[in-house]
Design an enzyme around this catalytic site. Structure first.
Site, PDB file in Angstrom:
ATOM      1  N   SER A 142       0.868  -1.181   0.000  1.00  0.00           N
ATOM      2  CA  SER A 142       0.000   0.000   0.000  1.00  0.00           C
ATOM      3  C   SER A 142       0.899   1.224   0.000  1.00  0.00           C
ATOM      4  O   SER A 142       2.050   1.130   0.460  1.00  0.00           O
ATOM      5  CB  SER A 142      -0.847  -0.003   1.277  1.00  0.00           C
ATOM      6  OG  SER A 142      -1.417   1.261   1.503  1.00  0.00           O
ATOM      7  N   TYR A 155      -0.980  -1.752  10.357  1.00  0.00           N
ATOM      8  CA  TYR A 155      -1.196  -1.757   8.900  1.00  0.00           C
ATOM      9  C   TYR A 155       0.047  -1.216   8.176  1.00  0.00           C
ATOM     10  O   TYR A 155       0.572  -1.861   7.271  1.00  0.00           O
ATOM     11  CB  TYR A 155      -2.437  -0.933   8.538  1.00  0.00           C
ATOM     12  CG  TYR A 155      -2.822  -1.074   7.078  1.00  0.00           C
ATOM     13  CD1 TYR A 155      -3.452  -2.232   6.626  1.00  0.00           C
ATOM     14  CD2 TYR A 155      -2.521  -0.093   6.132  1.00  0.00           C
ATOM     15  CE1 TYR A 155      -3.791  -2.397   5.281  1.00  0.00           C
ATOM     16  CE2 TYR A 155      -2.851  -0.246   4.797  1.00  0.00           C
ATOM     17  CZ  TYR A 155      -3.496  -1.389   4.380  1.00  0.00           C
ATOM     18  OH  TYR A 155      -3.820  -1.557   3.049  1.00  0.00           O
TER      19      TYR A 155
HETATM   20  N1  LIG Z   1      -8.771  -0.734  -1.114  1.00  0.00           N
HETATM   21  C1  LIG Z   1      -7.789   0.083  -0.837  1.00  0.00           C
HETATM   22  O1  LIG Z   1      -7.997   1.306  -0.727  1.00  0.00           O
HETATM   23  C2  LIG Z   1      -6.381  -0.469  -0.688  1.00  0.00           C
HETATM   24  C3  LIG Z   1      -5.315   0.438  -0.717  1.00  0.00           C
HETATM   25  C4  LIG Z   1      -4.014  -0.035  -0.585  1.00  0.00           C
HETATM   26  C5  LIG Z   1      -3.780  -1.381  -0.439  1.00  0.00           C
HETATM   27  N2  LIG Z   1      -4.841  -2.251  -0.409  1.00  0.00           N
HETATM   28  C6  LIG Z   1      -4.543  -3.673  -0.220  1.00  0.00           C
HETATM   29  O2  LIG Z   1      -5.108  -4.425  -1.273  1.00  0.00           O
HETATM   30  C7  LIG Z   1      -5.312  -5.767  -0.840  1.00  0.00           C
HETATM   31  C8  LIG Z   1      -6.670  -6.242  -1.325  1.00  0.00           C
HETATM   32  O3  LIG Z   1      -7.677  -5.492  -0.682  1.00  0.00           O
HETATM   33  P1  LIG Z   1      -8.974  -4.952  -1.450  1.00  0.00           P
HETATM   34  O4  LIG Z   1      -8.876  -3.485  -1.484  1.00  0.00           O
HETATM   35  O5  LIG Z   1      -9.185  -5.673  -2.714  1.00  0.00           O
HETATM   36  O6  LIG Z   1     -10.098  -5.301  -0.359  1.00  0.00           O
HETATM   37  P2  LIG Z   1     -11.238  -6.422  -0.352  1.00  0.00           P
HETATM   38  O7  LIG Z   1     -12.132  -6.253  -1.521  1.00  0.00           O
HETATM   39  O8  LIG Z   1     -11.830  -6.353   1.004  1.00  0.00           O
HETATM   40  O9  LIG Z   1     -10.421  -7.782  -0.521  1.00  0.00           O
HETATM   41  C9  LIG Z   1      -9.660  -8.330   0.506  1.00  0.00           C
HETATM   42  C10 LIG Z   1      -9.449  -9.801   0.229  1.00  0.00           C
HETATM   43  O10 LIG Z   1      -8.632 -10.342   1.269  1.00  0.00           O
HETATM   44  C11 LIG Z   1      -9.246 -11.530   1.763  1.00  0.00           C
HETATM   45  N3  LIG Z   1      -8.935 -11.729   3.168  1.00  0.00           N
HETATM   46  C12 LIG Z   1      -9.083 -10.859   4.214  1.00  0.00           C
HETATM   47  N4  LIG Z   1      -8.767 -11.460   5.357  1.00  0.00           N
HETATM   48  C13 LIG Z   1      -8.406 -12.727   5.062  1.00  0.00           C
HETATM   49  C14 LIG Z   1      -8.000 -13.854   5.836  1.00  0.00           C
HETATM   50  N5  LIG Z   1      -7.930 -13.798   7.190  1.00  0.00           N
HETATM   51  N6  LIG Z   1      -7.709 -15.007   5.215  1.00  0.00           N
HETATM   52  C15 LIG Z   1      -7.805 -15.104   3.858  1.00  0.00           C
HETATM   53  N7  LIG Z   1      -8.193 -14.084   3.067  1.00  0.00           N
HETATM   54  C16 LIG Z   1      -8.502 -12.909   3.675  1.00  0.00           C
HETATM   55  C17 LIG Z   1     -10.742 -11.304   1.550  1.00  0.00           C
HETATM   56  O11 LIG Z   1     -11.411 -12.563   1.398  1.00  0.00           O
HETATM   57  P3  LIG Z   1     -12.393 -13.255   2.472  1.00  0.00           P
HETATM   58  O12 LIG Z   1     -13.071 -12.160   3.228  1.00  0.00           O
HETATM   59  O13 LIG Z   1     -13.318 -14.062   1.624  1.00  0.00           O
HETATM   60  O14 LIG Z   1     -11.478 -14.083   3.294  1.00  0.00           O
HETATM   61  C18 LIG Z   1     -10.762 -10.566   0.220  1.00  0.00           C
HETATM   62  O15 LIG Z   1     -10.758 -11.463  -0.858  1.00  0.00           O
HETATM   63  C19 LIG Z   1      -5.148  -5.762   0.686  1.00  0.00           C
HETATM   64  O16 LIG Z   1      -3.904  -6.331   1.006  1.00  0.00           O
HETATM   65  C20 LIG Z   1      -5.152  -4.281   1.040  1.00  0.00           C
HETATM   66  O17 LIG Z   1      -4.386  -4.001   2.183  1.00  0.00           O
HETATM   67  C21 LIG Z   1      -6.137  -1.824  -0.535  1.00  0.00           C
END
Ligand SMILES: NC(=O)c1ccc[n+]([C@@H]2O[C@H](COP(=O)([O-])OP(=O)(O)OC[C@H]3O[C@@H](n4cnc5c(N)ncnc54)[C@H](OP(=O)(O)O)[C@@H]3O)[C@@H](O)[C@H]2O)c1
Length: 266
Positions: A142, A155
């Site tokens: 991130s 985080y």
């Molecule tokens: N969205 C943003 O603004 C943003 C910005 C910077 C970085 N990121 C990073 O991008 C990545 C993806 O996030 P996203 O934005 O796509 O959010 P998201 O739509 O909430 O996706 C998160 C994914 O992680 C999985 N996950 C969460 N906890 C887990 C666990 N304990 N075991 C296995 N899987 C788990 C969830 O699946 P289940 O719930 O089905 O387990 C889901 O598929 C993350 O690492 C996040 O930190 C996001």
């Protein structure tokens, strides 16, 4: 190429957002998939859809990556799987709040999901990638891992770990054809801000132009693999935020604005 001969792309956190976007992208490119998350129904739905639309095999693994024994099970499964070309360590989430007041178990769970799982899955796939002298790992970090550390200690710390891990691995593998990328998105439309922990987050507090779609993030990450850099920030606005936050004068201003915003929330 027969379906059985197609290489695998492995994506953690593929049940929504950026991970799902990666899975769809790899399916279009003709990779077989191993998709991992806790919500099995979401994985199954995606698997059925992608297998119907593309001539690929999609394997699903239900795993809670905050649990060491479930990380171990995925590790063993990937070690047994031949022909893995891509690993995307993407599973993750955010929890706001003070480190001092936070629940220790929740913070350790995050370290397991963001770091232990990613570290261990790199260890699972790299030996076969090195043997074939080809492969790519994308560790989804991130911009929080690159800028001043305040507000959410675990985080930002776990995301910074992924950046250093990627750089160190790329350095060790510099004489191979293996590519490691630390992908550092900014605000991204996904399920990330829909959790109970982030229910107070007001999306409109961030101007629309600072948001990217999950598809844009995944696509830009894949396009950037042809470039030499290990740490990749998608979007010029996000790159600007990182540069300004790390500059002496603007960094101080941004930090004090963010602190003021955080203290108002408490
Ligand atoms: N969205 C943003 O603004 C943003 C910005 C910077 C970085 N990121 C990073 O991008 C990545 C993806 O996030 P996203 O934005 O796509 O959010 P998201 O739509 O909430 O996706 C998160 C994914 O992680 C999985 N996950 C969460 N906890 C887990 C666990 N304990 N075991 C296995 N899987 C788990 C969830 O699946 P289940 O719930 O089905 O387990 C889901 O598929 C993350 O690492 C996040 O930190 C996001």
């Amino acid at each position: 190429m027969n379906e059985e001969e197609k290489p695998f792309a492995v994506i953690t956190g593929a049940s929504s957002g950026i991970g799902e976007a990666f899975a769809r992208g790899f399916a279009v490119m003709g990779f077989n998939l191993i998709i991992i998350a806790r919500r099995e129904n979401k994985l199954q739905e995606l698997a059925v859809e992608l297998q119907k639309e593309h001539e690929i095999t999609v394997l699903t693994i239900k795993a809670d990556l905050s649990k060491i024994e479930e990380i171990d099970a995925v590790y063993e499964k990937l070690r047994e799987t031949k022909n893995i070309s891509f690993l995307v360590n993407n599973a993750g989430y955010g929890i706001p709040g003070s480190f001092i007041k936070s629940d220790l178990t929740k913070q350790i769970d995050m370290i397991n999901v963001h770091n232990i799982a990613s570290f261990q899955l790199c260890k699972a796939v790299l030996p076969q990638m090195v043997e074939r002298n080809i492969g790519t790992i994308i560790n989804v970090s991130s911009i929080s891992g690159l800028i001043v550390k305040f507000g959410n200690v675990t985080y930002t710390t776990t995301k910074a770990f992924l950046i250093t891990l990627s750089e160190a691995l790329q350095e060790e593998l510099k004489h191979t054809n293996i590519k490691i990328q630390a992908l550092c998105p900014g605000m991204t439309e996904s399920g990330f801000h829909n959790t109970k922990e982030l229910e107070k987050f007001d999306r409109s507090s961030v101007p629309k132009k600072f948001w990217m779609s999950s598809y844009e993030v995944a696509q830009k990450s894949l396009e950037a693999l042809s470039k030499k850099r290990t740490v990749y920030v998608p979007g010029f606005r996000n790159r600007l935020i990182v540069t300004l936050s790390n500059s002496k004068i603007f960094g101080k201003i941004i930090k004090s604005l963010a602190k003021r915003k955080l203290s108002k929330k408490k």
